[in-house]
Design a protein around this motif. Structure first.
Motif, mmCIF file in Angstrom:
data_model
loop_
_atom_site.group_PDB
_atom_site.id
_atom_site.type_symbol
_atom_site.label_atom_id
_atom_site.label_comp_id
_atom_site.label_asym_id
_atom_site.label_seq_id
_atom_site.Cartn_x
_atom_site.Cartn_y
_atom_site.Cartn_z
ATOM 1 N N LYS A 26 0.830 -1.047 0.022
ATOM 2 C CA LYS A 26 0.075 0.185 0.042
ATOM 3 C C LYS A 26 0.755 1.250 0.035
ATOM 4 O O LYS A 26 1.975 1.251 0.308
ATOM 5 C CB LYS A 26 -0.959 -0.138 1.100
ATOM 6 N N PRO A 27 0.251 2.466 -0.496
ATOM 7 C CA PRO A 27 1.173 3.586 -0.373
ATOM 8 C C PRO A 27 1.332 4.121 1.126
ATOM 9 O O PRO A 27 0.531 3.849 2.121
ATOM 10 C CB PRO A 27 0.123 4.573 -1.027
ATOM 11 N N VAL A 28 2.506 4.660 1.589
ATOM 12 C CA VAL A 28 2.719 4.927 2.784
ATOM 13 C C VAL A 28 1.936 6.079 3.212
ATOM 14 O O VAL A 28 1.349 6.265 4.249
ATOM 15 C CB VAL A 28 4.143 5.529 2.963
ATOM 16 N N ALA A 29 1.509 7.264 2.297
ATOM 17 C CA ALA A 29 0.644 8.262 2.913
ATOM 18 C C ALA A 29 -0.479 8.262 2.226
ATOM 19 O O ALA A 29 -0.762 9.029 1.260
ATOM 20 C CB ALA A 29 1.541 9.631 2.630
ATOM 21 N N ALA A 58 2.929 4.560 -9.777
ATOM 22 C CA ALA A 58 2.576 5.307 -10.956
ATOM 23 C C ALA A 58 1.397 6.076 -10.728
ATOM 24 O O ALA A 58 0.613 6.714 -11.712
ATOM 25 C CB ALA A 58 2.325 4.410 -12.310
ATOM 26 N N SER A 59 0.605 5.950 -9.581
ATOM 27 C CA SER A 59 -0.708 6.625 -9.343
ATOM 28 C C SER A 59 -0.262 7.607 -8.224
ATOM 29 O O SER A 59 0.570 7.559 -7.543
ATOM 30 C CB SER A 59 -1.611 5.520 -8.942
ATOM 31 N N ALA A 60 -1.602 8.408 -8.082
ATOM 32 C CA ALA A 60 -1.606 9.448 -6.856
ATOM 33 C C ALA A 60 -2.425 8.945 -5.742
ATOM 34 O O ALA A 60 -3.187 7.885 -6.114
ATOM 35 C CB ALA A 60 -1.991 10.675 -7.430
ATOM 36 N N ASP A 61 -2.102 9.373 -4.542
ATOM 37 C CA ASP A 61 -2.985 8.829 -3.371
ATOM 38 C C ASP A 61 -4.408 9.656 -3.487
ATOM 39 O O ASP A 61 -4.506 10.277 -4.409
ATOM 40 C CB ASP A 61 -2.168 8.900 -2.111
ATOM 41 N N ARG A 62 -5.360 9.479 -2.375
ATOM 42 C CA ARG A 62 -6.396 9.853 -2.425
ATOM 43 C C ARG A 62 -6.391 11.635 -2.319
ATOM 44 O O ARG A 62 -7.464 12.112 -2.466
ATOM 45 C CB ARG A 62 -7.390 9.535 -1.131
ATOM 46 N N TYR A 63 -5.227 12.190 -1.897
ATOM 47 C CA TYR A 63 -4.854 13.424 -1.757
ATOM 48 C C TYR A 63 -4.483 14.065 -2.968
ATOM 49 O O TYR A 63 -4.210 15.376 -2.956
ATOM 50 C CB TYR A 63 -4.044 13.871 -0.616
ATOM 51 N N GLY A 64 -4.023 13.288 -3.965
ATOM 52 C CA GLY A 64 -3.746 13.806 -5.189
ATOM 53 C C GLY A 64 -2.190 13.901 -5.398
ATOM 54 O O GLY A 64 -1.735 14.531 -6.411
ATOM 55 N N LEU A 65 -1.768 13.268 -4.592
ATOM 56 C CA LEU A 65 -0.014 13.349 -4.295
ATOM 57 C C LEU A 65 0.419 11.955 -4.811
ATOM 58 O O LEU A 65 -0.219 11.090 -4.690
ATOM 59 C CB LEU A 65 0.293 13.611 -2.969
#
Length: 71
Positions: free
Chosen positions: A3-6, A31-38
């Protein structure tokens, strides 16, 4: 499990069963962004534990800590 860290919730959480799945999931997460767009720059790998999951919401301010009720 990768999973992404942040991130938050189940955003890009992947349970992998082989090295190929780990490589593919890692590439997709990076290659993706998290739920916060980062952009995701780090992927966390941790052991998957089957069973019930419990959580407690808390908030802290000025050195005081409180549990919160989900609504």
């Amino acid at each position: 499990m990768l999973k992404p860290v942040a991130s938050a919730g189940t955003d890009n959480v992947v349970v992998c069963g082989s090295p190929e799945q780990v490589r593919a999931a890692c590439a997709r997460i990076m290659a993706s962004a998290d739920r916060y767009g980062l952009a995701n720059h780090v992927v966390l790998a941790q052991e998957f534990l089957a069973g019930d999951e419990y959580f407690v919401n808390t908030v802290s301010r000025d050195g005081r800590h409180r549990t919160t009720v989900a609504g």
